[in-house]
Design a protein around this motif. Structure first.
Motif, mmCIF file in Angstrom:
data_model
loop_
_atom_site.group_PDB
_atom_site.id
_atom_site.type_symbol
_atom_site.label_atom_id
_atom_site.label_comp_id
_atom_site.label_asym_id
_atom_site.label_seq_id
_atom_site.Cartn_x
_atom_site.Cartn_y
_atom_site.Cartn_z
ATOM 1 N N ALA A 1 -8.858 -4.782 0.740
ATOM 2 C CA ALA A 1 -9.939 -4.605 -0.235
ATOM 3 C C ALA A 1 -9.461 -3.783 -1.423
ATOM 4 O O ALA A 1 -9.820 -4.065 -2.575
ATOM 5 N N ALA A 2 -8.626 -2.778 -1.152
ATOM 6 C CA ALA A 2 -8.131 -1.910 -2.224
ATOM 7 C C ALA A 2 -7.246 -2.669 -3.208
ATOM 8 O O ALA A 2 -7.271 -2.390 -4.406
ATOM 9 N N THR A 3 -6.454 -3.619 -2.707
ATOM 10 C CA THR A 3 -5.586 -4.373 -3.625
ATOM 11 C C THR A 3 -6.407 -5.173 -4.633
ATOM 12 O O THR A 3 -5.929 -5.486 -5.721
ATOM 13 N N LYS A 4 -7.655 -5.488 -4.281
ATOM 14 C CA LYS A 4 -8.527 -6.222 -5.200
ATOM 15 C C LYS A 4 -9.339 -5.283 -6.076
ATOM 16 O O LYS A 4 -9.711 -5.636 -7.205
ATOM 17 N N ALA A 5 -9.639 -4.093 -5.571
ATOM 18 C CA ALA A 5 -10.513 -3.171 -6.297
ATOM 19 C C ALA A 5 -9.751 -2.204 -7.189
ATOM 20 O O ALA A 5 -10.313 -1.677 -8.149
ATOM 21 N N LEU A 6 -8.490 -1.941 -6.872
ATOM 22 C CA LEU A 6 -7.711 -0.936 -7.577
ATOM 23 C C LEU A 6 -6.595 -1.554 -8.399
ATOM 24 O O LEU A 6 -6.079 -2.631 -8.063
ATOM 25 N N LYS A 7 -6.215 -0.860 -9.444
ATOM 26 C CA LYS A 7 -4.933 -1.107 -10.093
ATOM 27 C C LYS A 7 -4.045 0.064 -9.721
ATOM 28 O O LYS A 7 -4.479 1.219 -9.808
ATOM 29 N N VAL A 8 -2.821 -0.222 -9.297
ATOM 30 C CA VAL A 8 -1.958 0.847 -8.792
ATOM 31 C C VAL A 8 -0.575 0.733 -9.395
ATOM 32 O O VAL A 8 -0.181 -0.309 -9.919
ATOM 33 N N SER A 9 0.186 1.823 -9.301
ATOM 34 C CA SER A 9 1.563 1.798 -9.769
ATOM 35 C C SER A 9 2.383 0.849 -8.898
ATOM 36 O O SER A 9 2.047 0.573 -7.743
ATOM 37 N N GLU A 10 3.456 0.345 -9.454
ATOM 38 C CA GLU A 10 4.242 -0.711 -8.823
ATOM 39 C C GLU A 10 4.700 -0.347 -7.417
ATOM 40 O O GLU A 10 4.750 -1.198 -6.531
ATOM 41 N N GLU A 11 5.001 0.940 -7.181
ATOM 42 C CA GLU A 11 5.580 1.353 -5.899
ATOM 43 C C GLU A 11 4.610 1.187 -4.737
ATOM 44 O O GLU A 11 5.022 1.170 -3.582
ATOM 45 N N ILE A 12 3.313 1.088 -5.015
ATOM 46 C CA ILE A 12 2.321 0.965 -3.939
ATOM 47 C C ILE A 12 1.455 -0.269 -4.145
ATOM 48 O O ILE A 12 0.278 -0.288 -3.797
ATOM 49 N N GLY A 13 2.069 -1.319 -4.684
ATOM 50 C CA GLY A 13 1.319 -2.497 -5.101
ATOM 51 C C GLY A 13 1.117 -3.572 -4.057
ATOM 52 O O GLY A 13 0.744 -4.689 -4.409
ATOM 53 N N THR A 14 1.355 -3.283 -2.786
ATOM 54 C CA THR A 14 1.135 -4.271 -1.741
ATOM 55 C C THR A 14 0.238 -3.689 -0.655
ATOM 56 O O THR A 14 0.063 -2.471 -0.561
ATOM 57 N N VAL A 15 -0.313 -4.566 0.174
ATOM 58 C CA VAL A 15 -1.156 -4.114 1.274
ATOM 59 C C VAL A 15 -0.384 -3.173 2.185
ATOM 60 O O VAL A 15 -0.876 -2.115 2.590
#
Length: 448
Positions: A205-219
């Protein structure tokens, strides 16, 4: 963690602002989440949106637009280059290296609140956060009776956005901290951190709701990050708002409290717990009561340093030294020259003093690329500067020793005892994770 006020049609339906659709976003909510190196405590520190800070030169990665350095409200940094510019602003303000960033907008808050299943919040009086009397605009729409309620979806967003009914931006920050603490209590009570399918669902759900830095960009990477909180007890989670004062020339703006804010940043830099609920810290080597035969305590290096190549030959390391002693007093003359000379005497023959005067409270060694990490650490070690004061910085063009106001004399950095655990100033409006108190409602927004 950044809360963006970006307005597209979906966000505008949730939070008004139809006339600002498409305008550059601001980050009115800005929190620094710190998980201790031993994974035994954690903290969340908020800086209010109206706080005037130094925003460094930034480039918008989407458009290539360059923005000059300025002094402005911290929420403006987001519109001058996105999360990267806000991160650079925080690093300049705190001297803390920040590993990752996350941003969330209104629709993201709604979807995450639904994914979690709701969060318990509490108010002492009936509340209706409507338009401010006499203004006809604003208000989150939050309407609750006195007592505890589980909020989710749009109602959770209303709680997190409420400002007038909670008295101010400071009140809103406290309510946000209450929400986050309650969320953690709820997840812990549900054993969510040991329920891998549940936690994976939240990460998805977070991967759809958040924009994150590249280092934490996967489930998987978000899941790994969440698992760092698995063993942190609720009573070792601390929320705080950085101490601020009213700006001298503007009653609607804030400045960092020069007496108390540096203490909070120092605790973060030195990984000192903001709570008093941990085991007593062992005496450090070289300090009274220390066991001289015990190994020196380790400090966690910046993430880049741990994977960097070995340090180079000192004679081949280019390093500049800058005089930053002019904080609270005139700068010490030729301070950069003296420290550069000390480095040359220790074999760093390319060390040179820079003529710039860049005021800095705390001494720091900055470097530009991962390949320079080990070299920067070796320079710090030569001068007695702790490893926790070595930082990667996008603003650095080469390895730089910035001699701060904490080192106005002597050739070796003075050993300084870290703050005591739990010694965070009262002005930081500290809230422990176990606190279940309720928010008071400003009288004009109470109803019967």
């Amino acid at each position: 963690m950044l809360g963006s006020d970006y307005r597209d049609e979906a966000n505008a339906k949730l939070g008004g602002g139809w006339d600002t659709i498409g305008d550059p976003a601001r980050a009115d909510v800005q929190m620094l989440v710190h998980i201790s190196a031993d994974r035994k405590n954690a903290s969340v520190t908020t800086v209010p949106r109206d706080t005037i800070v130094d925003i460094p030169e930034c480039t918008d990665p989407a458009t290539g637009t360059k923005y000059k350095a300025t002094k402005n409200m911290i929420n403006e940094s987001f519109g001058r280059g996105g999360a990267g510019c806000t991160l650079a602003t925080w690093e300049k303000m705190t001297n803390v290296y920040i590993d990752h960033w996350m941003t969330i907008d209104f629709t993201g808050v709604v979807s995450m609140a639904d994914a979690i299943g709701g969060v318990d919040v509490c108010v002492n009086q009936n509340v209706f956060d409507q338009s401010k009397p006499g203004s006809g605009t604003g208000g989150s729409g939050l309407r609750l009776t006195a007592g505890t309620h589980k909020v989710q979806g749009e109602q959770a967003l209303q709680w997190l956005r409420t400002r007038h009914a909670f008295g101010s931006d400071m009140g809103r920050a406290k309510a946000q901290h209450m929400y986050m603490n309650s969320m953690m209590r709820g997840l812990k009570s549900q054993n969510a951190f040991t329920d891998l399918p549940r936690l994976t669902g939240l990460a998805e759900a977070a991967t759809k709701a958040l924009k994150v830095s590249e280092e934490i960009g996967t489930v998987k990477k978000l899941l790994d990050l969440a698992l760092l909180l698995k063993d942190v007890p609720i009573n070792r989670i601390t929320s705080a708002t950085i101490p601020v004062l009213q700006a001298p020339n503007d009653e609607n703006r804030l400045i960092l409290n020069p007496a108390d804010a540096p203490k909070v940043w120092e605790m973060l830099r030195k990984d000192v717990a903001m709570d008093k609920n941990g085991d007593p810290a062992p005496a450090e080597s070289g300090q009274p009561g220390a066991d001289p035969s015990a190994p020196a305590p380790s400090t966690e290096p910046t993430p880049q340093a741990s994977s960097a190549p070995p340090a180079s030959n000192p004679a081949k390391i280019a390093v500049q030294v800058v005089n930053g002693t002019g904080v609270g007093a005139p700068p010490v003359g030729k301070r950069a020259t003296a420290i550069a000379g000390e480095l040359v005497a220790k074999g760093f023959s390319l060390a040179k003093a820079d003529g710039a005067l860049t005021p800095e409270k705390a001494t720091v060694v900055r470097y530009a690329t991962d390949a320079q990490a080990a070299d920067a650490q070796s320079i710090a070690a030569a001068l007695g500067i702790p490893a926790t004061s070595v930082q990667k910085s996008a603003a650095a063009s080469k390895i730089t020793v910035l001699v701060g106001a904490d080192w106005r004399e002597g050739a070796t950095y003075p050993v300084q005892a870290p703050p005591e655990a739990g010694s965070i100033p009262e002005s930081a409006d500290v809230l422990n994770g176990t606190d279940t108190s309720c928010m008071d409602i400003y009288a004009p927004f109470q109803w019967k």
